[in-house]
Write a protein that holds these residues in place. Structure first.
Motif, PDB file in Angstrom:
ATOM      1  N   ALA A 170      34.698 -43.197 -46.096  1.00  9.39           N
ATOM      2  CA  ALA A 170      35.123 -42.071 -45.263  1.00  9.39           C
ATOM      3  C   ALA A 170      36.627 -41.848 -45.372  1.00  9.39           C
ATOM      4  CB  ALA A 170      34.720 -42.315 -43.810  1.00  9.39           C
ATOM      5  N   ASP A 193      34.503 -47.892 -29.193  1.00  6.17           N
ATOM      6  CA  ASP A 193      35.255 -46.883 -29.950  1.00  6.17           C
ATOM      7  C   ASP A 193      36.050 -46.003 -28.994  1.00  6.17           C
ATOM      8  OD1 ASP A 193      34.345 -47.742 -32.446  1.00  6.17           O
ATOM      9  OD2 ASP A 193      32.592 -46.423 -32.391  1.00  6.17           O
ATOM     10  N   HIS A 205      39.586 -42.126 -30.302  1.00  7.02           N
ATOM     11  CA  HIS A 205      39.644 -40.671 -30.106  1.00  7.02           C
ATOM     12  C   HIS A 205      40.324 -40.321 -28.777  1.00  7.02           C
ATOM     13  CE1 HIS A 205      38.363 -36.496 -30.559  1.00  7.02           C
ATOM     14  NE2 HIS A 205      38.048 -36.541 -29.277  1.00  7.02           N
ATOM     15  N   SER A 251      31.054 -38.946 -36.192  1.00  6.35           N
ATOM     16  CA  SER A 251      32.483 -39.186 -36.394  1.00  6.35           C
ATOM     17  C   SER A 251      33.306 -38.351 -35.428  1.00  6.35           C
ATOM     18  CB  SER A 251      32.890 -38.840 -37.824  1.00  6.35           C
ATOM     19  OG  SER A 251      34.303 -38.923 -37.927  1.00  6.35           O
ATOM     20  N   ARG A 252      34.289 -38.997 -34.828  1.00  9.31           N
ATOM     21  CA  ARG A 252      35.239 -38.286 -33.974  1.00  9.31           C
ATOM     22  C   ARG A 252      36.632 -38.347 -34.590  1.00  9.31           C
ATOM     23  NH1 ARG A 252      35.029 -40.085 -28.236  1.00  9.31           N
ATOM     24  NH2 ARG A 252      35.123 -42.152 -29.136  1.00  9.31           N
ATOM     25  N   ALA A 253      36.682 -38.249 -35.920  1.00 12.94           N
ATOM     26  CA  ALA A 253      37.974 -38.166 -36.605  1.00 12.94           C
ATOM     27  C   ALA A 253      38.729 -36.980 -36.018  1.00 12.94           C
ATOM     28  CB  ALA A 253      37.765 -37.983 -38.103  1.00 12.94           C
ATOM     29  N   SER A 288      31.799 -34.690 -44.809  1.00 11.89           N
ATOM     30  CA  SER A 288      30.985 -35.881 -44.625  1.00 11.89           C
ATOM     31  C   SER A 288      29.497 -35.518 -44.590  1.00 11.89           C
ATOM     32  CB  SER A 288      31.407 -36.590 -43.340  1.00 11.89           C
ATOM     33  OG  SER A 288      30.750 -37.810 -43.202  1.00 11.89           O
ATOM     34  N   ARG A 306      34.020 -33.539 -40.846  1.00 15.62           N
ATOM     35  CA  ARG A 306      32.582 -33.667 -40.592  1.00 15.62           C
ATOM     36  C   ARG A 306      31.775 -32.804 -41.553  1.00 15.62           C
ATOM     37  NH1 ARG A 306      34.973 -34.852 -35.825  1.00 15.62           N
ATOM     38  NH2 ARG A 306      35.287 -32.694 -35.193  1.00 15.62           N
ATOM     39  N   THR A 358      36.668 -44.480 -34.406  1.00 15.34           N
ATOM     40  CA  THR A 358      36.398 -43.054 -34.187  1.00 15.34           C
ATOM     41  C   THR A 358      34.917 -42.743 -33.974  1.00 15.34           C
ATOM     42  OG1 THR A 358      36.239 -42.608 -36.557  1.00 15.34           O
ATOM     43  CG2 THR A 358      38.412 -42.327 -35.521  1.00 15.34           C
ATOM     44  N   GLY A 359      34.105 -43.760 -33.845  1.00 17.04           N
ATOM     45  CA  GLY A 359      32.675 -43.532 -33.646  1.00 17.04           C
ATOM     46  C   GLY A 359      32.334 -43.318 -32.181  1.00 17.04           C
ATOM     47  N   ALA A 373      26.986 -37.461 -39.960  1.00 18.32           N
ATOM     48  CA  ALA A 373      28.386 -37.041 -39.920  1.00 18.32           C
ATOM     49  C   ALA A 373      28.812 -36.626 -38.516  1.00 18.32           C
ATOM     50  CB  ALA A 373      28.616 -35.889 -40.894  1.00 18.32           C
ATOM     51  N   PRO A 416      38.015 -42.533 -39.734  1.00 21.03           N
ATOM     52  CA  PRO A 416      37.046 -43.610 -39.508  1.00 21.03           C
ATOM     53  C   PRO A 416      37.489 -44.900 -40.202  1.00 21.03           C
ATOM     54  CG  PRO A 416      35.957 -41.597 -40.207  1.00 21.03           C
ATOM     55  CD  PRO A 416      37.426 -41.392 -40.413  1.00 21.03           C
TER      56      PRO A 416
END
Length: 167
Positions: free
Chosen positions: A145, A88, A91, A124-126, A113, A110, A82-83, A121, A140
């Motif tokens: 996380a 990555d 996402h 992150s592409r959670a 985080s 985010r 998810t980075g 934070a 992540p």
């Protein structure tokens, strides 16, 4: 119906499929995936499948497609990818499969985080959403996380999310 009534009408046990997305980890070295399994089971949920694929969009989508076609799967949780590094791709792979994205999940993750790690934070592409009446949550790869997201977001709402996705 209030959110309290929604939660009361939600399942207390959710059947989950867990996918680790990594080019370097194995199921034995995957602490993030192990944390998801442990936390879900400790809260009365069931893990019906666990897998690991390389960070390849087709592999991720194939695994999710198979799981969301199974009647015994209510939710799919992924960890890793998810980075923003070149490899990555989680996402994009997951967002392409969502019928209804839940942008608030990534925003809240985010925010939480940020309180712990600061401006990093934003990397992150959670994300989360609904795909064919299944909840899909992409976390992540970091165990810390994962635990943050599980404790603060996923575990308090997973039953409610499943209820809403199935209505």
């Amino acid at each position: 119906m209030s959110h309290i009534e929604h939660r009361a009408a939600s399942p207390t046990s959710v059947r989950c499929a867990i996918l680790t997305i990594s080019d370097s980890r194995t199921l034995e070295t995957d602490t993030g995936g192990a944390a998801i399994v442990s936390l879900l089971e400790a809260h009365g949920h069931t893990v019906v499948a666990r897998g690991l694929v390389k960070d390849d969009p087709s592999a991720v989508q194939d695994w999710i497609q198979h799981q969301r076609s199974r009647d015994e799967v209510d939710a799919i949780l992924t960890t890793g990818g998810t980075g923003v590094a070149q490899r990555d791709n989680t996402h994009e792979a997951i967002m392409a499969m969502l019928d209804k994205p839940i942008p608030g999940f990534g925003e809240l993750f985010r925010m939480l985080s940020f309180q712990e790690i600061g401006a990093a934070a934003m990397l992150s592409r959670a994300c989360a959403g609904v795909s064919q009446c299944r909840v899909v949550i992409a976390l992540p790869g970091s165990e810390h996380a994962v635990r943050l997201a599980m404790d603060k977001l996923v575990l308090p709402e997973i039953g409610h999310l499943v209820r809403e996705a199935r209505r």
